[in-house]
Design a protein around this motif. Sequence first.
Motif, PDB file in Angstrom:
ATOM      1  N   VAL A 190     -26.527  46.360  43.856  1.00 23.16           N
ATOM      2  CA  VAL A 190     -25.680  45.179  43.616  1.00 23.16           C
ATOM      3  C   VAL A 190     -24.970  44.699  44.883  1.00 23.16           C
ATOM      4  O   VAL A 190     -24.722  43.498  45.042  1.00 23.16           O
ATOM      5  CB  VAL A 190     -24.670  45.442  42.473  1.00 23.16           C
ATOM      6  N   HIS A 191     -24.677  45.584  45.813  1.00 28.07           N
ATOM      7  CA  HIS A 191     -23.974  45.157  47.023  1.00 28.07           C
ATOM      8  C   HIS A 191     -24.948  44.939  48.187  1.00 28.07           C
ATOM      9  O   HIS A 191     -24.525  44.932  49.343  1.00 28.07           O
ATOM     10  CB  HIS A 191     -22.879  46.156  47.391  1.00 28.07           C
ATOM     11  N   SER A 192     -26.249  44.753  47.866  1.00 29.13           N
ATOM     12  CA  SER A 192     -27.292  44.524  48.875  1.00 29.13           C
ATOM     13  C   SER A 192     -27.190  45.500  50.037  1.00 29.13           C
ATOM     14  O   SER A 192     -27.104  45.084  51.191  1.00 29.13           O
ATOM     15  CB  SER A 192     -27.222  43.103  49.439  1.00 29.13           C
ATOM     16  N   PRO A 193     -27.218  46.795  49.763  1.00 29.66           N
ATOM     17  CA  PRO A 193     -27.083  47.753  50.854  1.00 29.66           C
ATOM     18  C   PRO A 193     -28.387  47.817  51.650  1.00 29.66           C
ATOM     19  O   PRO A 193     -29.460  47.686  51.060  1.00 29.66           O
ATOM     20  CB  PRO A 193     -26.854  49.081  50.122  1.00 29.66           C
ATOM     21  N   PRO A 194     -28.308  47.995  52.957  1.00 29.21           N
ATOM     22  CA  PRO A 194     -29.537  48.119  53.732  1.00 29.21           C
ATOM     23  C   PRO A 194     -30.314  49.389  53.369  1.00 29.21           C
ATOM     24  O   PRO A 194     -31.536  49.413  53.491  1.00 29.21           O
ATOM     25  CB  PRO A 194     -29.055  48.177  55.181  1.00 29.21           C
ATOM     26  N   VAL A 195     -29.605  50.427  52.909  1.00 31.99           N
ATOM     27  CA  VAL A 195     -30.257  51.705  52.637  1.00 31.99           C
ATOM     28  C   VAL A 195     -30.159  52.053  51.152  1.00 31.99           C
ATOM     29  O   VAL A 195     -29.098  51.947  50.550  1.00 31.99           O
ATOM     30  CB  VAL A 195     -29.578  52.833  53.456  1.00 31.99           C
ATOM     31  N   LEU A 196     -31.297  52.449  50.583  1.00 28.90           N
ATOM     32  CA  LEU A 196     -31.293  52.904  49.189  1.00 28.90           C
ATOM     33  C   LEU A 196     -31.690  54.373  49.141  1.00 28.90           C
ATOM     34  O   LEU A 196     -32.685  54.771  49.753  1.00 28.90           O
ATOM     35  CB  LEU A 196     -32.308  52.122  48.355  1.00 28.90           C
ATOM     36  N   ILE A 197     -30.925  55.170  48.426  1.00 30.25           N
ATOM     37  CA  ILE A 197     -31.246  56.586  48.269  1.00 30.25           C
ATOM     38  C   ILE A 197     -31.410  56.857  46.781  1.00 30.25           C
ATOM     39  O   ILE A 197     -30.466  56.708  46.001  1.00 30.25           O
ATOM     40  CB  ILE A 197     -30.139  57.456  48.906  1.00 30.25           C
ATOM     41  N   LEU A 198     -32.624  57.202  46.386  1.00 34.12           N
ATOM     42  CA  LEU A 198     -32.941  57.339  44.970  1.00 34.12           C
ATOM     43  C   LEU A 198     -33.394  58.764  44.690  1.00 34.12           C
ATOM     44  O   LEU A 198     -34.417  59.212  45.214  1.00 34.12           O
ATOM     45  CB  LEU A 198     -34.053  56.354  44.583  1.00 34.12           C
ATOM     46  N   ASP A 199     -32.633  59.473  43.866  1.00 39.61           N
ATOM     47  CA  ASP A 199     -32.947  60.875  43.593  1.00 39.61           C
ATOM     48  C   ASP A 199     -33.751  60.982  42.301  1.00 39.61           C
ATOM     49  O   ASP A 199     -33.226  60.748  41.223  1.00 39.61           O
ATOM     50  CB  ASP A 199     -31.642  61.674  43.489  1.00 39.61           C
ATOM     51  N   GLU A 200     -35.009  61.353  42.426  1.00 39.69           N
ATOM     52  CA  GLU A 200     -35.929  61.501  41.295  1.00 39.69           C
ATOM     53  C   GLU A 200     -35.794  60.324  40.314  1.00 39.69           C
ATOM     54  O   GLU A 200     -35.446  60.523  39.151  1.00 39.69           O
ATOM     55  CB  GLU A 200     -35.653  62.824  40.557  1.00 39.69           C
ATOM     56  N   PRO A 201     -36.117  59.114  40.781  1.00 44.35           N
ATOM     57  CA  PRO A 201     -35.835  57.940  39.948  1.00 44.35           C
ATOM     58  C   PRO A 201     -36.652  57.855  38.665  1.00 44.35           C
ATOM     59  O   PRO A 201     -36.294  57.089  37.784  1.00 44.35           O
ATOM     60  CB  PRO A 201     -36.149  56.755  40.873  1.00 44.35           C
ATOM     61  N   THR A 202     -37.732  58.622  38.536  1.00 47.90           N
ATOM     62  CA  THR A 202     -38.527  58.486  37.308  1.00 47.90           C
ATOM     63  C   THR A 202     -38.510  59.745  36.458  1.00 47.90           C
ATOM     64  O   THR A 202     -39.249  59.838  35.479  1.00 47.90           O
ATOM     65  CB  THR A 202     -40.000  58.163  37.646  1.00 47.90           C
ATOM     66  N   VAL A 203     -37.671  60.705  36.804  1.00 45.41           N
ATOM     67  CA  VAL A 203     -37.703  61.963  36.063  1.00 45.41           C
ATOM     68  C   VAL A 203     -37.245  61.729  34.613  1.00 45.41           C
ATOM     69  O   VAL A 203     -36.318  60.979  34.339  1.00 45.41           O
ATOM     70  CB  VAL A 203     -36.843  63.035  36.773  1.00 45.41           C
ATOM     71  N   GLY A 204     -38.002  62.304  33.687  1.00 44.28           N
ATOM     72  CA  GLY A 204     -37.637  62.218  32.275  1.00 44.28           C
ATOM     73  C   GLY A 204     -38.015  60.919  31.576  1.00 44.28           C
ATOM     74  O   GLY A 204     -37.610  60.691  30.445  1.00 44.28           O
ATOM     75  N   ARG A 248     -34.481  43.275  51.505  1.00 51.19           N
ATOM     76  CA  ARG A 248     -35.371  44.300  52.007  1.00 51.19           C
ATOM     77  C   ARG A 248     -34.572  45.565  52.300  1.00 51.19           C
ATOM     78  O   ARG A 248     -33.639  45.553  53.090  1.00 51.19           O
ATOM     79  CB  ARG A 248     -36.050  43.812  53.281  1.00 51.19           C
ATOM     80  N   HIS A 249     -34.951  46.645  51.636  1.00 52.13           N
ATOM     81  CA  HIS A 249     -34.188  47.876  51.769  1.00 52.13           C
ATOM     82  C   HIS A 249     -34.990  48.949  52.490  1.00 52.13           C
ATOM     83  O   HIS A 249     -36.207  48.986  52.398  1.00 52.13           O
ATOM     84  CB  HIS A 249     -33.802  48.410  50.397  1.00 52.13           C
ATOM     85  N   THR A 250     -34.274  49.798  53.203  1.00 59.27           N
ATOM     86  CA  THR A 250     -34.858  51.034  53.699  1.00 59.27           C
ATOM     87  C   THR A 250     -34.655  52.044  52.583  1.00 59.27           C
ATOM     88  O   THR A 250     -33.545  52.178  52.079  1.00 59.27           O
ATOM     89  CB  THR A 250     -34.099  51.485  54.960  1.00 59.27           C
TER      90      THR A 250
END
Lengths: 255, 261
Positions: free
Chosen positions: A148-162, A186-188
């Motif tokens: 939502v805050h258009s961060p340059p960096v995205l960190i996703l921990d096991e985004p599809t688990v379960g 565009r995110h890293t």
Amino acid sequence: MIEARDLSKRYGEVVAVDGVSFSVDRGEVVGFLGPNGAGKTTTMRMLTGFLPPTDGSAEIAGHDIFDDALAARRAIGYLPETPPLYPEMTVSSYVTFVARIKDVPRRARAEAVDRALERCALADVRSRVIGTLSKGFRQRVGLAQAIVHSPPVLILDEPTVGLDPIQIGEIRGLIAELAAGEGDDRHTIILSSHILAEVEAICRRVILINEGRKTVDASIDELTRDGKTLEGLFAQETARDTVAADSAAGGGGAS
Amino acid sequence: MRHISTIAARELRSLFVSPVAYVVMSLFSVLAGLFFVLGVAAFNSRVMQLRQFQATDMLATLNLNDHLIGYFFDSMSVVLLFLVPGVTMGLFSSEKSNGTQELLLTSPLTIWDIVLGKFTAGALFVTILVGLVAVFPGILFAYGDPEVGKTASGLLGVLLVCWTYVAIGCFASSITRSQVVGFLITFVLLLFLLLLPAIADLGVAGDAPQLGAALRWLSTGDHFQGLMRGLVDTSDMVYFAVIIGSFLLLTKAAVESVRWR
Ligand SMILES: Nc1ncnc2c1ncn2[C@@H]1O[C@H](COP(=O)(O)OP(=O)(O)O)[C@@H](O)[C@H]1O
Ligand SMILES: [Mg+2]
């Protein structure tokens, strides 16, 4: 964009992460691959400033996670292993709350929320109470709060688990879109997974983590060039690990 | 400042969609009404009695503030001791069980933003309850002539005592991930606070009068009674500030402690 130097984390006697260094350039999509308990979550928690490293340091978008903590945190969108949701809130009031605490200026807020909801295909459920949503939708709300805050960096921990296979497909598609955006969109991205197929499907580069150490760091093209398969490599690298069987099963079976 | 109000507003909205807020409010209204009616009845029968015996000098000393409103405020502070833990139990513990603690601690917020935001939400909620308390002596103003100053300072006393309960509730909630445990810890701490003077009298302090005095000072009792008598004393204000401040400091340390592990 992301610079990790010798990150280490000890919990008492347990060494969860042991001297992990890597650097991620703008626009890269990197997969953290490793069996359960490898140290993926702990590494991500150090990058996001949730846990201080026992040793080492990191920079996010040029901001040190310690000395310039608030600026570093502003530059990150983070989806923890369990999406951090308030079940009694509606989708849009929740995402608006996150926009506020992430310092999205008041004038830009409504638009930022609308865009995040739209990109995560949540526009139709924006007035629904989060607790009544399915797991797949809740995961998307988790992604919406991360972007939502258009961060340059995205960190996703096991985004599809379960999630079920259809939901997994949807979330992977969404992450691919987040990686392919233009300008502010565009995110890293760093995402973790114990499932090989997932990393292969979304990422161009893989960092293999096993027992707290980085064992492989290369592009997927490079790794699979001479007819080798990622499965073979993964099995070989985690062979000594007791939980390797479990992770390989998640990846659709080792060769 | 902006972040504190964002946290507080979210917390209040969540409180008002939870059954807890309504259970506490309705229970409190019923109990407050009951205690007030009983208080008025007792006051009336006292007046009747004294008239019957023509004890005019005693009748002259009988007044609404000391013989009705004071008792009422006193009983309200005890009723709230049972209810405030219900309001504060989830403030921090639910962030842990929801996993939202990870969102707050990775956002550009300071720990004080989080702690003060949550305290503000709890304090505003109990201020509404104290507003309900104020309605009852308000009725007396329509039919009698209580002293405004004494009534107001007594009400301030109830308010400060409740804010103290909230600060203690914040701390209890911050050291557990279970709401029930949060409730119980708060309740035990508040009960202990209430009973401190009795503990001092029991002779725990036996041959150390300073300890007895310290225990008395720590209890809300004396400071509350001062305000009830219409004395707004700086030292009592300092007391409430110190207790609230200390528990908020402890809460901050507890929230921060996830980072120490
Ligand atoms: N809070 C904690 N206290 C003690 N040990 C922990 C804690 N969190 C994680 N660990 C340990 O650290 C190691 C790495 O865990 P984690 O980072 O969650 O792995 P992954 O996310 O790759 O599954 C594991 O051995 C785990 O048991
Ligand atoms: Mg993990």
